[in-house]
Design an enzyme around this catalytic site. Sequence first.
Site, short mmCIF file in Angstrom:
data_model
loop_
_atom_site.label_atom_id
_atom_site.label_comp_id
_atom_site.label_asym_id
_atom_site.label_seq_id
_atom_site.Cartn_x
_atom_site.Cartn_y
_atom_site.Cartn_z
N SER A 70 0.79 -1.24 0.00
CA SER A 70 0.00 0.00 0.00
C SER A 70 0.82 1.29 0.00
O SER A 70 0.24 2.37 -0.12
CB SER A 70 -0.95 0.02 1.19
OG SER A 70 -2.08 -0.72 0.87
N LYS A 73 0.13 3.55 -2.80
CA LYS A 73 -1.03 4.46 -2.84
C LYS A 73 -0.61 5.94 -2.73
O LYS A 73 -1.29 6.82 -3.24
CB LYS A 73 -2.02 4.10 -1.73
CG LYS A 73 -2.66 2.70 -1.92
CD LYS A 73 -3.56 2.32 -0.76
CE LYS A 73 -4.44 1.13 -0.99
NZ LYS A 73 -3.99 -0.15 -0.49
N VAL A 271 1.36 -3.74 3.73
CA VAL A 271 1.38 -5.01 4.43
C VAL A 271 2.62 -5.86 4.09
O VAL A 271 2.79 -6.95 4.64
CB VAL A 271 0.07 -5.83 4.24
CG1 VAL A 271 -1.11 -5.13 4.87
CG2 VAL A 271 -0.18 -6.14 2.77
N1 GLU Z 1 -2.45 -5.55 -1.90
C1 GLU Z 1 -2.95 -5.44 -0.56
C2 GLU Z 1 -4.46 -5.50 -0.54
O1 GLU Z 1 -5.06 -4.96 -1.43
C3 GLU Z 1 -2.46 -4.14 0.00
C4 GLU Z 1 -2.84 -3.99 1.40
C5 GLU Z 1 -1.97 -3.02 2.13
O2 GLU Z 1 -0.76 -2.99 2.00
O3 GLU Z 1 -2.58 -2.26 2.89
O4 GLU Z 1 -5.06 -6.10 0.31
#
Ligand code: GLU
Length: 317
Positions: A70, A73, A271
């Site tokens: 994430s 993002k 994560v």
């Molecule tokens: N690819 C993970 C998901 O979509 C990212 C989650 C994260 O890092 O918060 O669940």
Amino acid sequence: MTTTLHTAALDDLIGDIVLHHRPRHESGTVPRNIPFLAEVPFDRFGIAVATTSGDVFSSGDADVPFSIQSISKVFTLAMALQGTRTGRLWSRVLREPSGTSFNSLVQLEAEQGIPRNPFINAGALVVTDHLMEETPDAAARLLRFLTEQAGNQEGDGGRQGPVIDEAAAASELASSSRNLALAHFLKDFGNLTQAAGAVVENYVRQCSIMMSCVQLAKAGLFLANDGQGTAGTVLSRNEAKRVGSIMLTCGMYDAAGEFAYRVGLPGKSGVGGGILAIVPGHCAICVWSPRLDAKGNSLAGTAALADLSDRTGWSVF
Ligand code: GLU
């Protein structure tokens, strides 16, 4: 805030942070929907600091690539804010902390398909859709952006530049029912223009980019440097400030308040165990340790940043 530390002092300090915070025993969790993350040894720990004066300090496993998840993002939001359609973007996603888990369906349903912020999964899917309206392969565009900002093979001492781990992405995609559910909700509420499956696939590929702490700290430097990145202007000073504000209030899932209390810096976790933190005007920090707390944030990484902030005075407060 004390922002100036001598080079030798900062080198010693982050070396000491690695000594104290590298996990000695296995504790914490790994995400259940991304099996390969469980294979990363629990005692990996790295930290890198990229300063606005152009120096990079690092210690521990700071050159080992890990899955940015994430943290992507932050960069997709920055790319979306580079465009001219930001008014439309902000009509599709809010800027409020969610107070619920990052992949919650309930809040999205209750709030009619408008995600609380761009850093929860639903919000990132909207940002991805927004980018895909102009660039169908938004993940490839993200990779180019990160490669430019982080430095590639030549610029990085022969080390590999950022890459999309396509095998990891395919495996995550196979267990992405919840993200698909979020995308279908968004679509049903009229807040997705592309096909739900295509948006989730692109989003998962963004999350599957592999980068090291050094590369992430360099790529995030524009947020500490009034929008000026290692490879030129990324955002205006005001837009960079706003991304920092959203990191502070929404960057650590539903533990943003606790992170602000302990660390006092804008941050974004993933994560994969990475956290990118920003000391405005001074530096970008990336710390990585793969085991997570109950909210999905790196256990040792958060503790290390709290310690670093206490010992340096680096804080926005
Ligand atoms: N690819 C993970 C998901 O979509 C990212 C989650 C994260 O890092 O918060 O669940």
